[in-house]
Design a protein around this motif. Structure first.
Motif, mmCIF file in Angstrom:
data_model
loop_
_atom_site.group_PDB
_atom_site.id
_atom_site.type_symbol
_atom_site.label_atom_id
_atom_site.label_comp_id
_atom_site.label_asym_id
_atom_site.label_seq_id
_atom_site.Cartn_x
_atom_site.Cartn_y
_atom_site.Cartn_z
ATOM 1 N N LEU A 1 0.831 -1.204 0.000
ATOM 2 C CA LEU A 1 0.000 0.000 0.000
ATOM 3 C C LEU A 1 0.866 1.255 0.000
ATOM 4 C CD1 LEU A 1 -2.775 1.344 0.190
ATOM 5 C CD2 LEU A 1 -2.615 1.129 2.681
ATOM 6 N N LEU B 1 0.977 4.164 -2.882
ATOM 7 C CA LEU B 1 0.697 5.571 -2.586
ATOM 8 C C LEU B 1 1.877 6.456 -2.959
ATOM 9 C CD1 LEU B 1 -1.134 5.248 0.854
ATOM 10 C CD2 LEU B 1 -2.138 5.718 -1.385
ATOM 11 N N SER B 2 3.072 5.960 -2.681
ATOM 12 C CA SER B 2 4.271 6.735 -3.014
ATOM 13 C C SER B 2 4.370 6.981 -4.508
ATOM 14 C CB SER B 2 5.513 5.995 -2.508
ATOM 15 O OG SER B 2 6.688 6.648 -2.932
ATOM 16 N N PHE C 1 1.939 6.723 -6.712
ATOM 17 C CA PHE C 1 0.782 7.471 -7.190
ATOM 18 C C PHE C 1 0.989 8.973 -7.000
ATOM 19 C CE2 PHE C 1 -3.348 9.468 -6.376
ATOM 20 C CZ PHE C 1 -3.971 9.185 -7.584
ATOM 21 N N ILE C 2 1.508 9.354 -5.833
ATOM 22 C CA ILE C 2 1.779 10.775 -5.582
ATOM 23 C C ILE C 2 2.786 11.306 -6.589
ATOM 24 C CG2 ILE C 2 2.786 12.385 -3.926
ATOM 25 C CD1 ILE C 2 1.578 10.636 -1.707
ATOM 26 N N TRP D 1 -6.407 -4.393 -6.421
ATOM 27 C CA TRP D 1 -5.270 -3.471 -6.314
ATOM 28 C C TRP D 1 -4.310 -3.679 -7.493
ATOM 29 C CZ3 TRP D 1 -3.158 0.497 -3.555
ATOM 30 C CH2 TRP D 1 -1.782 0.625 -3.532
#
Length: 811
Positions: free
Chosen positions: A376, A380-381, A383-384, A444
């Motif tokens: 996760l 997130l890393s 995606f940012i 995912w």
């Protein structure tokens, strides 16, 4: 033997039997383990001594502070500190002396005494400035070293933990602003050497973990606050040394386990060490992805070497597999790093999948949870980074050329995160207690797979070709999902394949917009041929997995090629052949008619590659196709139908021939369904429907003939005012009624005769209401005469309805 057996104690009435408490395992919940540890500390061992030491410990500190604040004690501070230290040393000596006879008491007393000594040194240095930093540090090291030796000699883990905590905190407590990181890390290297030495003889996992946390925790904090690129050469060796320590310590831990647990993998260190060390290495290299890729390759070789050693020399299969997995992960990671992927995100994804695998092998929950969280965090890393458009150095900055699709860091980074999700889901779906999590990880992974395609197409596809890339990606998704579903017996992957098939019609509009010449013009033909090849193979794979929605997918497949050909043929008729509207519509409807005829006749070529599922889809397919063709048929009734460049001939023109052909096909369908025992409608309803359809078609043909042969404009008002049009309608309707009445009389079918009579009655009503207004026109007069003559014929041959009804004739 029976006599020697101790009988079980009988339970007294009302007595509650508590279940035996199992020792906390590594797979237990961390919070529950912490609570259990605190409870055991207060409920096991020498409880009064433990509590007494805690109270003394707190009391000494409070007394020191209070005495300073109130000024009550006139004894010099040096003597006071020395007295406290002397009392602590006495307690330590007494505890050592009683280590055999009163072990719990002695260990608790020793721990408290060591804690007091550490406080005395710290207070003398920090609060009262009685000791210089160097001497205070030396004293702390001596106390910690002595505590470590005493812990090993007495096999006392708690004492060792206290010593190691004090050892790691010593430089923090005595820190100055000198910033001598070499001295700091040298000292920590000595401490880790001590932990390594203890690990050689004692399987103290808690001690290993504590050293690991302090080493990399304090190192990370120092790096965040103090590190500069010019300190690389003096910092890198220590990171390598610490990595080596905690690479070997898990091997020693596995070797020191009891025989039944020999080879147990300490996942926290095996996977935690590269998880923390590699991002630190990335920070030290300060964005130099070439060196980071080289570091990943070196680590891959190191872990492969450890795996070989564990397999061949130590016969520890699970430990060897863990390091082999890490080696593979780092080798894989080297590629995206060389192409500038996000190092931390990639590392977390690989480590997360590895921890899920290890947690399943060892039946432990904690590694699995950490693995989920790592994946996760990796997602997130990345995606940012994608949203902020701040990805790592591009391929152009590495190899001096513009980045290309697939061979770039972004692609491989996203692919790693997606692959980690797929691997984790595949591992979890085989375990009964984790099946609920497997679909979430699959979603995912699929989400990142879609992100992969969207990102590549957005970055590299030319605007006019983007839709073809999207179509190709959808085809690839369907193909890979279906292949995996069949080969891996992974039923959940059937749904992405089905979804990819279902969205195919959406690309028809996009490919048509991309090329005005039609969706199959230019690159569209190659793109759609690739799609249909993938679709056929996907359907074959899904058929073998017994996919539930495959008949619907087959129907969508048929509608996709029907829609493509319809639009393409219509575009060709308009743009290349310069034909009129009716030709464009008929060419557009031709693929629908072909699919309808093929489904009706069960053409093998149309049903390929399916059999039973194609048959299951056949009723719905015929229904939808007939409805679409029926809409075209109804619209054709009011269409002018100019056959230019051909001349108009009644009935023998493209529109009317197509309409007649559709009616014949419907009749054949109804009869075929009746023979198969699946009658769509009953015989009476079929006859009534046929009568209505025939009447509407006959009317349309008549008016169209009046338009083209009689020159009457194709407008409703013009037809209403035209005597020729009304006369022709009256004659034709009367002829049709006459034919029906004669047929009814010959076949002795009362319903057919009555239907014909109703039509003749309609003609009579029409003559009264409409035709009489046109009696000044020759055409109207002739029409009336014709109707009258026909009625005479009816009166001669079939004046009355038949008395008997032939059921067979009706059917």
């Amino acid at each position: 033997a029976a006599a020697g057996r101790v009988p079980p104690r009988r339970r007294a009435p009302g007595e509650t039997v508590l279940p035996e408490r199992a020792p906390p395992g590594d797979g237990a919940d961390p919070v529950a383990r912490a609570i259990d540890a605190i409870k055991r500390w207060f409920t096991e061992g020498n409880i009064p001594v433990k509590i007494g030491v805690l109270i003394l410990f707190l009391g000494v500190g409070a007394l020191m502070k209070y005495s300073i604040d109130q000024g009550w004690v006139r004894v010099p501070i040096e003597l006071r500190m020395a007295g406290i230290a002397a009392a602590a040393l006495a307690g330590l000596a007494f505890g050592w002396a009683k280590r055999e006879s009163h072990r719990a008491f002695a260990l608790s007393l020793q721990g408290g005494a060591i804690g007091v000594l550490l406080l005395v040194v710290f207070g003398s240095y920090k609060l009262f400035h009685l000791l210089p930093p160097g001497l205070a540090f030396l004293l702390l090291v001596l106390i910690v070293g002595a505590a470590g030796v005493m812990a090993v000699a007495q096999d006392a883990l708690a004492l060792a933990l206290l010593a190691i905590v004090g050892g790691f905190l010593a430089p923090v407590l005595t820190a100055t602003d000198s910033g001598n990181h070499v001295a700091l890390f040298t000292y920590y290297a000595v401490l880790n050497g001590a932990i390594f030495g203890i690990a050689w003889v004692k399987p103290w996992r808690a001690l290993n973990l504590l050293g690991f946390v302090f080493t990399f925790g304090i190192g990370t904090v120092w790096g965040f606050l103090k590190y500069r690129p010019e300190l690389f050469s003096s910092t890198e060796p220590f990171l390598i040394l610490f990595y080596a320590f905690y690479l070997v310590i898990p091997l020693l831990y596995a070797l020191r386990q009891p025989e039944d647990r020999r080879g147990f993998v300490d996942g926290s260190l095996v996977f935690g060490t590269p998880l923390l060390a590699f991002p630190l290495q990335a920070a030290l290299l300060n964005g130099d992805t070439k060196q980071l890729a080289l570091s990943a390759l070196v680590l891959a070789l190191v872990h492969v070497g450890v795996a070989w050693f564990a397999f061949r020399r130590l016969a520890m299969t699970l430990l060897g597999q863990s390091h082999a997995l890490l080696g593979l992960g780092f080798a894989t990671l080297a590629v995206p790093l060389a192409l500038s992927a996000r190092a931390t995100a990639c590392a977390w994804a690989v480590e997360g999948a590895a921890l899920v695998w290890l947690g399943l092998r060892q039946q432990r929950r904690l590694p699995r949870v950490i693995g989920y969280l790592l994946q996760l965090a990796a997602g997130l890393s990345l995606f940012i980074a994608l949203v902020d458009h701040r990805l790592a150095t591009s391929t152009a900055e590495i190899i001096g050329t513009a980045p290309v699709a697939v061979f770039n860091g972004d692609f491989l980074a996203i692919l790693l995160i997606s692959a980690a999700g797929f691997i984790s889901s595949a591992l979890l779906r085989r375990e009964s207690d984790t099946r609920a999590i497997a679909p979430l990880l699959l979603i995912w992974a699929l989400g990142w797979w879609l992100t992969l395609g969207i990102n590549e197409i957005d970055r590299f596809a030319p605007a006019d070709l983007a839709v073809y890339w999207q179509l190709g990606f959808a085809a690839l998704t369907a193909l890979l999902s279906a292949e995996a579903a069949r080969r891996l017996d992974w039923n959940e992957l059937r749904w992405p394949a089905l979804l990819a098939l279902f969205i195919a019609p959406l690309f028809i509009i996009g490919t048509r917009a991309a090329n005005p010449a039609g969706p199959l013009a230019g690159l569209g033909l190659a793109a759609w041929l690739g799609w249909f090849a993938a679709s056929l193979r996907t359907q074959r794979n899904l058929e073998q997995t017994q996919a539930p929605a495959l008949p619907a997918a087959y129907a969508v497949h048929v509608f996709t090629w029907v829609g493509l050909l319809a639009i393409q043929f219509s575009d060709l008729a308009r743009d290349r052949w310069q034909l009129g509207v009716i030709w464009q519509v008929l060419f557009g409807l031709a693929p629908l008619a072909l699919a309808f005829a093929g489904s009706l006749a069960r053409w093998r070529a149309l049903r390929f590659p399916l059999d039973a599922d194609a048959e299951a889809a056949r009723p719905a397919l015929l229904g939808v196709l007939s409805m679409m063709l029926g809409i075209g048929w109804v619209l054709g009734l009011i269409a002018e139908g100019d056959p230019a460049p051909l001349g108009y001939l009644p009935v023998a023109n493209p529109l009317e021939l197509a309409q007649i052909g559709f009616v014949v096909a419907l009749l054949y369908w109804f009869q075929l369904a009746s023979r198969e025992g699946n009658a769509l409608i009953d015989a009476q309803s079929r006859a009534q429907s046929l009568a209505v359809i025939g009447f509407a078609l006959l009317t349309s043909i008549t008016l169209r003939g009046v338009h083209f042969l009689g020159g009457v404009p194709w407008e409703s008002q013009a037809m209403m005012r035209s005597a020729l049009a009304q006369a022709c309608l009256s004659v034709v309707w009367c002829l049709a009624g006459l034919a029906a009445m004669l047929t009814g009389a010959r076949r002795r079918s009362r319903p057919i005769w009555i239907g014909g009579a109703c039509l003749v009655g309609l003609v009579i009503v029409k003559l009264i209401l409409i035709d009489r207004t046109h009696l000044k026109d020759l055409y109207a007069i002739l029409g009336v005469l014709a109707v009258g003559g026909l009625l005479m014929v009816v009166g001669w041959f079939a004046p009355n309805p038949p008395k008997q009804v032939d059921a067979e004739a009706q059917s």
